[in-house]
Design a protein around this motif. Structure first.
Motif, short mmCIF file in Angstrom:
data_model
loop_
_atom_site.label_atom_id
_atom_site.label_comp_id
_atom_site.label_asym_id
_atom_site.label_seq_id
_atom_site.Cartn_x
_atom_site.Cartn_y
_atom_site.Cartn_z
N UNK B 159 0.82 -1.20 0.00
CA UNK B 159 0.00 0.00 0.00
C UNK B 159 0.86 1.26 0.00
N UNK B 160 0.37 2.28 -0.64
CA UNK B 160 1.04 3.57 -0.60
C UNK B 160 0.73 4.20 0.77
N UNK B 161 1.49 5.21 1.16
CA UNK B 161 1.26 5.84 2.46
C UNK B 161 -0.20 6.25 2.68
N UNK B 162 -0.78 6.90 1.71
CA UNK B 162 -2.16 7.35 1.90
C UNK B 162 -3.12 6.19 2.00
N UNK B 163 -2.92 5.19 1.17
CA UNK B 163 -3.78 4.01 1.22
C UNK B 163 -3.67 3.35 2.59
N UNK B 164 -2.45 3.25 3.07
CA UNK B 164 -2.24 2.64 4.39
C UNK B 164 -2.99 3.41 5.46
N UNK B 165 -2.89 4.73 5.40
CA UNK B 165 -3.57 5.56 6.40
C UNK B 165 -5.08 5.35 6.37
N UNK B 166 -5.63 5.33 5.16
CA UNK B 166 -7.08 5.16 5.04
C UNK B 166 -7.50 3.81 5.62
N UNK B 167 -6.78 2.78 5.26
CA UNK B 167 -7.12 1.45 5.75
C UNK B 167 -6.97 1.39 7.28
N UNK B 168 -5.92 2.01 7.79
CA UNK B 168 -5.69 2.04 9.24
C UNK B 168 -6.85 2.71 9.97
N UNK B 169 -7.26 3.85 9.45
CA UNK B 169 -8.35 4.58 10.11
C UNK B 169 -9.64 3.76 10.09
N UNK B 170 -9.92 3.14 8.95
CA UNK B 170 -11.13 2.33 8.85
C UNK B 170 -11.07 1.16 9.83
N UNK B 171 -9.89 0.54 9.94
CA UNK B 171 -9.76 -0.60 10.84
C UNK B 171 -9.85 -0.15 12.30
#
Lengths: 234, 234
Positions: B159-171
DNA sequence: TGGGCTCCTTATGAAAATCTTAATAATTTC
DNA sequence: GAAATTATTAAGATTTTCATAAGGAGCCCA
């Protein structure tokens, strides 16, 4: 412990909005709809920052600003309507540290408050009666953070978001040296800095390129070896 | 007003470091080098968050953690050495909300504290005895925020940094719906959101693509029409 | 004193990765 | 069916990385 912020605005919605957003940041908010009410607060409370509307029904925002400046050094942010051009200029001369035009985005307001508090706590000094924006340096470089625009010798300087941020931070420090790490943290907040990351260096390079600066003899961005970068006053 | 944070670590430098950084964020810090000393503080003070070292000389960090959990619901962050693998697993079951491995970057620590406080204040609930990281969903998705790595069905999910952040927040929200605007603000902090900005939509699209999710029948990221996105529990 | 050495910091240029934008389509709600 | 929201796609802009060069500081020793 928590920063104490004075808010004076006769428009209840605006004052309340500011209050909500600042409380959310754990600031202690002293809110008044009339300047007269705020006066005793100014006397008795050890404030860290004031947000004042220029158009107040009883006492002019400028007058209030001056009254605060007579006694205190904490940052003052003025609220102005979009069209109060003349007033804005006046505000520059009266000891305010920043101004925000209404309507504003709440998070922008919060960011500005934070920026002022950061400076105030760090250097315990305000901008010496000069508003943060627009900043003018070298009588050729003009940055308007409100409009997110920059001019170099009257001509628009097209900057990317990161470049703009870097230049803004350097200008805000008015000649103070800012390390690459500091720049990094101001821009990317929670990200983690490591020395091998030379992103800042590259952005500085691009900035210098766009501004016609050379490393050997820079007019604007100077390298302080082993410390960081600065844009000298004058 | 200010968040009250308990810090217990027998390594003075670590405890002091945490104290300095948290004070800088205007938190009220209750610092102890021994667990025993912290006990009365836990009883008498209305805390908002606790940071506990696992290896303490007198009382085990886990025990202390449990003692807190018996009476309080505020977030608990455990400090662990890099190699305490077994302990770490144990920690998962004992009511901690997050863990940070030593040595850590101070700003990372501060960011984690903020994240926990944000959640705690917003929903007034801890992670129901499950550590924020690693997060496991659908028994196929594993995210380790410490390592900044993500696995999908045992295979690395790049995942790219932004993708990782989005997934992290959702989780982190564990099934709660998160609006595009919320995601935007968590990721870009001071930037200004407008509805015409569909960056989040595009990143969600990329995430779904990488995770093999379809819009019609998503296994992970579901659209809640008019509200936002969520990843349902289980 | 200063040349030469090394270490560390900063600069450079270009490629690669990432993010954002914009135009358009599809979907949901009413 | 109209309006609003979300999805899709691809191009364009921006950021980051990487490999490498250049520059400054301290040190040793003639």
């Amino acid at each position: 412990m928590c920063a104490k912020v004075l808010v004076v605005d006769d428009e209840h919605e605006i004052a309340d909005l500011i209050e909500v957003y600042l409380r959310n940041e754990n600031y202690e908010v002293f809110k008044f709809y009339f300047a007269k009410e705020a006066l005793s607060c100014i006397e008795t409370t050890e404030l860290d920052l004031a947000i004042l509307d220029i158009m107040l029904p009883d006492i002019n925002g400028f007058t209030l600003c001056q009254k605060i400046r007579e006694q205190h050094t904490y940052p003052i942010i003025m609220l102005t309507a979009k069209d109060e051009e003349t007033d804005k200029i006046m505000g520059l001369t009266l000891g305010a540290d920043d101004y925000i035009t209404k309507p504003f985005r709440p998070l922008e307001m919060v960011a500005r408050v934070k920026a002022q508090l950061r400076r105030y706590k760090k250097y315990n000094t305000t901008q010496s009666a000069a508003v943060t924006e627009p900043v003018i340096v070298h009588s050729g470089l003009v940055m308007d953070v409100n409009k997110h625009e920059c001019l170099l010798n009257e001509k628009p300087l097209e900057l990317t978001p990161t470049e703009f941020s870097i230049l803004r931070i350097l200008l805000e420090r008015k000649g103070g040296v800012v390390s690459a790490e500091e720049l990094f943290h101001e821009i990317w907040k929670d990200e983690y800095y490591s020395k091998s990351n030379n992103t800042i260096t590259v952005h500085i390079r691009h900035l210098r390129e766009k501004m016609g600066d050379t490393v050997e003899n820079p007019k604007y961005i100077k390298t302080v070896w082993g410390v960081g970068y600065k844009i000298e006053k004058q």
